[in-house]
Design an enzyme around this catalytic site. Structure first.
Site, PDB file in Angstrom:
ATOM      1  CD  GLU A 419     -28.416 111.412 -22.514  1.00 25.16           C
ATOM      2  OE1 GLU A 419     -27.862 111.938 -21.533  1.00 25.16           O
ATOM      3  OE2 GLU A 419     -28.715 110.201 -22.561  1.00 25.16           O
ATOM      4  CD  GLU A 496     -32.218 112.312 -18.208  1.00 25.47           C
ATOM      5  OE1 GLU A 496     -31.145 111.983 -17.652  1.00 25.47           O
ATOM      6  OE2 GLU A 496     -32.535 111.940 -19.348  1.00 25.47           O
TER       7      GLU A 496
END
Length: 987
Positions: A419, A496
């Protein structure tokens, strides 16, 4: 010492000065001085509060505190009050103004000093000072001489100590700053903690570095071994099992018939590098080749499926400082729950963890120490990922990641970080890694829109429908046709998914079915392994403990309990989510076909046949064992299926159960357990199981009608007593009761309360008033065959409601004190109902703070409609207290799904409950209101009543806290429904 007042390095984008070239983590027989232990410590409030000349060898630090190294200084003093600052949790936002590379001048700074003795024989001329992990920036002095400074908190940093180290007394001084320019690159979803949190040592250095290349050709069965050694002098290689003795490490050595390394067979060959100086370095060599073949992720020529978890390093008392025993506990728990892969989110772990992955067998996505998520709220403005001024820092983190961990066969993928948007610095890091090590793949989820510099198409938190489209290669195209073609050629992975926050995740079996249906899908990693709760006492004089989360330390900004989103509770107790995941991803599938009297075994391993397992069968009649034995299953090859006819002793046990005529359900359960000890579990450990209903339950006998008779203030129906006005059941036989009454509310789960990609479900529920429904009784009507109570459930201000009809029938049993009662509940929506219901059932209570509960149905743990794969039908016993699941933030929990019958033995008597045919059962020592109001487990206390929920259905759990909500079949729509339950009592 003249430059120790210079603090430019704190905000300098440079990754450090004076550091040695990164190298692999390895052991040597050269001497090492371990510097872990108590250090002198002072916490300064910032740059204006630093100690002058603290690095001088003769500085008097006698008045300073003692602090353990390694440790995180904010964790000191817990579970009481933190002694040095306090932990702070944010998921995305930086806890300081975003103005890179600047950080607040009020910058807590730890000043550390350590005296140690160096033996005369220690080779000081070849000594290095090694820090395994320091958060955030730090500068180092040895005997008053400044060695340098560094950033990259979870990466190893070494300094040349040769010019400063001396025999006898030495003084090491370290200044550690909580915030630095490096903090902008370390915005991982975790507690902000500081200090020297991993080990420190002074080591003699001989061989500088080495890189083991051990490939495997699956077609020929040959292994190729070459070891690149960085001087000085001549070095030889010995691997006795491979017939290599005193050989040139560079080789290459081609060996026939090697056994390759994999998660299922983690074969390590013990070797040794020997320098001409006499230095010896042990090697553990695993042969394996990672490749993408026709869009499929393969290792050693076989497609692999990642059944993974994202793992942060965490302990509830020591934070990110872990012992070897704790790391081993993690690995063993993973293996015992069928996990075969780890993503080291979002940084390189303690290198000892990777040693354990090598030894016990776990695929590893080894991730760089990089996340800049806090720039996203500002539209990624000034994000370092595409800023040339940060290029050196990005490359430094990639280099140190690869160099430290390059010799681990378990590491099959390098992950750039997490991220951090996109940009040229990430592309440059990927290019450097590819040039340095082309034997592994490169991962970075942030590049999913183009996949221009990665080797895997990585996504997070997408729904099962989109995942299936990806599996078919039908995802939406990229903007660039060349990128689109490249991306469609890559394996896809869920880096994820299945956000394990609170009660959940739901729908894991749906994901696994899609993953197994498409070769392109290489599996994924649940977010995440462990709840990051911090153990605390309730008060200064109140030693009741609880697990703290964001906001419990007075943080200015925080993200609450979003840090408690693991498959393990903070004390490493498996949550129901982990038990569910183990079943969903079991590597052997056992299916029972009662009609054909056969058992099918599907082996989902990629290299291991099923011969390492023993198969056993058990027959239970109404939950009571009536027979058991072993099952001869042929060694089934990977990907193959074996079918076994029922053996004679199994058939005999089932025939006896049928003839018994008990009327109960008869279930056949087949388990697969380890036949012999493995490194990660003892013989007898259960790996997989399957279950089949062989004989259904007999139909229950009808109720003979009994008249309901109105009295002054109550209605009598057999041995039952109802309140005349409310229609509530107040007594059954000698047992005092209160209820049942229609209930549609549950203490919101984290998945109800949060919505990462959509409006949280709780918003619609509260708008509809489902948390404040009023039960208005319209009519209590006794008649010759029972009692009818009609009511309406609605919220103030709402024109929508639920009409409910309770129809009671009863009869008394043949023995005095026995009573049998049946409730049929019909619910009809009135008005517009655009929202699903949290639950649909009836709630009641009886006196008590705890009770013995026995039930027949799925168990032993909690289960819900989209998280029930791990629950097997049987007869179970527990206490009410033990049936509560201690989620870090209290919420709906403890449901037993599709219960056939239950017995609750409380001080006031015994209540028997029978579903007609099934009911969901929850028993609590506190009300839903109290559960919903509690912030932590210690806020809950028994209120003197046992609260029973008998539910027709629940809304699914889903994963909406950071992912999709429940799939359509698991949404509890407000539609007409009818359900029944029977009650009886005994003295």
């Amino acid at each position: 010492m003249n430059d120790h007042h210079s603090h430019a390095y704190v905000e300098d984008r440079s990754p450090g000065t004076g550091r040695l070239r990164p190298r692999a983590a390895f052991a040597s027989d050269l001497p090492v001085l371990r510097l872990d232990g108590d250090w002198r410590f002072r916490l300064a409030s910032g740059l204006d509060d630093l100690t002058a000349d603290f690095a001088a060898p003769d500085f008097d630090d006698g008045a300073w505190d003692l602090l353990a190294v390694p440790s995180c200084w904010q964790m000191t003093g817990l579970p009481g009050e933190p002694r040095y600052g306090a932990p702070a949790y944010t998921n995305i936002h930086y806890p300081f103004p975003v103005d890179p590379p600047r950080v607040p001048r009020h910058n807590p700074t730890g000043e550390y000093r350590r005296e140690f003795d160096v033996p005369d024989a220690f080779p000081a001329a070849a000594a290095v000072l090694r820090f395994e992990g320091v958060d955030s920036a730090f500068a180092v002095w040895l005997n008053g001489i400044r060695l340098g400074d560094g950033k990259g908190s979870r990466l190893t940093t070494e300094f040349d100590a040769a010019g400063a180290l001396r025999p006898g007394r030495n003084v090491l001084a370290v200044r550690v700053h909580q915030w630095s320019s490096g903090s902008y690159l370390e915005d991982q979803d975790m507690w902000w903690l500081s200090g020297i949190f991993r080990s420190v040592s002074v080591a003699a250095r001989g061989i500088e570095d080495f890189f083991v290349h051990a490939g495997y050709d699956h077609e020929s069965g040959r292994g190729t071994l070459a070891v690149d050694v960085t001087g000085p002098g001549q070095v030889s290689l010995t691997v006795p099992e491979l017939g290599i003795t005193g050989a040139d490490p560079a080789g290459p050595h081609v060996i026939d018939g090697v056994r390759p390394w994999s998660d299922e067979n983690p074969r390590l060959y013990q070797g040794e590098l020997v320098a001409e100086t006499g230095e010896r370095i042990p090697l553990r060599i695993g042969f394996r080749t990672v490749a993408v073949v026709d869009g499929v992720l393969t290792v050693n020529g076989r497609p692999i499926s990642l059944r993974g978890v994202n793992r942060h390093e965490w302990h509830p008392l020591t934070g990110r400082t872990l012992t070897g025993d704790t790391m081993l506990a993690d690995v063993l728990l993973m293996k015992r729950h069928n996990v075969n892969a780890v993503r080291t989110s979002h940084y390189p772990p303690d290198h000892r963890f990777l040693d354990l992955c090598d030894e016990h067998g776990l695929w590893v996505f080894c991730e760089g120490d990089l996340e800049t998520h806090g720039f996203e709220p500002g539209g990624w403005h000034r994000n370092p990922s595409d800023d040339p001024a940060w290029r050196e820092a990005y490359l430094d983190r990639a280099v140190r990641l690869v160099e430290r961990d390059k010799n681990h066969p378990s590491v099959i993928v390098w992950s750039l970080g997490n991220e951090s948007g996109t940009g040229a610095n990430l592309a440059a890091a990927a290019a450097w890694i590819r040039q340095r090590d082309d034997s592994r793949l490169i991962h970075y989820e942030g590049d999913w829109a183009s996949c221009s510099y990665v080797d895997l198409y990585s996504r997070m938190y997408i729904g099962v429908d989109e995942l299936a489209a990806v599996g078919r290669g039908q995802e939406a195209p990229t903007a660039d046709p060349a990128d689109d073609a490249r991306r469609r050629s890559l394996p896809a992975v869920l880096c994820e998914y299945g956000h394990a926050m609170g009660n959940g995740p739901g729908g894991l079996s749906d994901y696994q079915q899609v993953i197994e249906a498409h070769r392109r899908l290489a599996g994924g990693f649940i977010w995440e392994w462990i709840d990051h709760g911090i153990l605390r006492h309730a008060g200064q004089d109140d030693h009741r403990s609880f697990y703290a989360y964001g906001g419990d330390f007075g943080e200015e900004v925080h993200d609450g309990n979003f840090v408690a989103d693991g498959l393990l509770f903070p004390d490493r107790t498996p949550s129901p989510g982990l038990v569910e995941y183990k079943k969903v991803i079991e590597p052997v599938r056992i299916r029972i076909d009662p009609a054909a009297c056969r058992i099918t075994v599907l082996n989902l391993h990629h290299v291991r046949h099923s011969g390492y397992l023993d198969f056993r069968w058990t027959v239970e009649d109404g939950g009571e064992p009536v027979g058991s034995g072993s099952l001869a299953v042929p060694a089934t090859a990977p990907g193959a299926t074996s079918t076994v006819e029922w053996p004679a002793d199994l058939t005999a046990a089932l025939d006896a159960a049928r003839k018994d005529g008990s009327g109960h359900e008869v279930w056949l359960t087949v388990t697969a357990v380890l036949a012999a000890d493995e490194t990660w579990a003892a013989a007898g450990h259960e790996v997989a199981w399957g279950q089949g209903l062989v004989v259904p339950a007999a139909a229950s006998s009808p109720f003979p009608p009994a008249a309901a008779i109105a009295h002054d203030g109550y209605v009598a129906l057999g041995s039952a007593r109802f309140d005349t006005r409310s229609g509530l059941l107040v007594r059954l036989g000698d047992l005092e009761l209160d209820g049942p009454q229609l209930d549609v509310w549950r203490a919101p789960t984290d998945n109800d309360l949060l919505g990462a990609f959509a409006e949280p479900q709780i918003t619609a529920w509260r708008t509809a008033g489902l948390d404040r429904m009023h039960h208005e009784v319209l009519r209590v009507a006794p008649d010759e065959s029972g009692l009818t109570v009609t009511a309406r459930l609605a919220a103030a201000g709402s024109s929508s409601g639920l009409h409910v009809v309770y129809r009671w029938t009863a009869c008394d049993g043949p023995d005095a004190g026995q009573a049998r009662l049946r409730l049929e509940t019909t619910v009809t929506p009135d008005g517009a109902w655009p929202v699903p219901l949290p639950r649909l059932g009836v709630a009641m209570s009886l006196p008590g703070t705890d009770a013995e509960v026995e039930w027949f149905g799925p168990g032993p743990g909690e289960a819900y409609r989209d998280s029930r794969t791990a629950a097997r039908v049987g007869r179970y016993r527990s206490t009410v207290a033990a049936m509560q699941t201690p989620y870090v933030r209290p919420q709906e929990n403890g449901n037993r799904h599709r219960v056939r019958s239950a017995r609750i033995t409380a001080p006031g008597g015994t209540l028997l409950i029978t579903g007609a045919p099934v009911i969901d059962l929850t028993v609590r020592p506190w009300s839903t209101r109290a559960l919903a109001a509690a912030a932590h487990q210690h806020d809950l206390a028994p209120d003197g009543r046992l609260h029973l929920h008998l539910d027709h259905a629940h809304h699914g759990l889903g994963s909406a806290a950071c992912g999709p909500g429940p799939s359509a079949p698991d949404v509890l729509a407000a539609v007409t429904a009818a359900f029944a339950v029977e009650f009886s009592t005994t003295r």
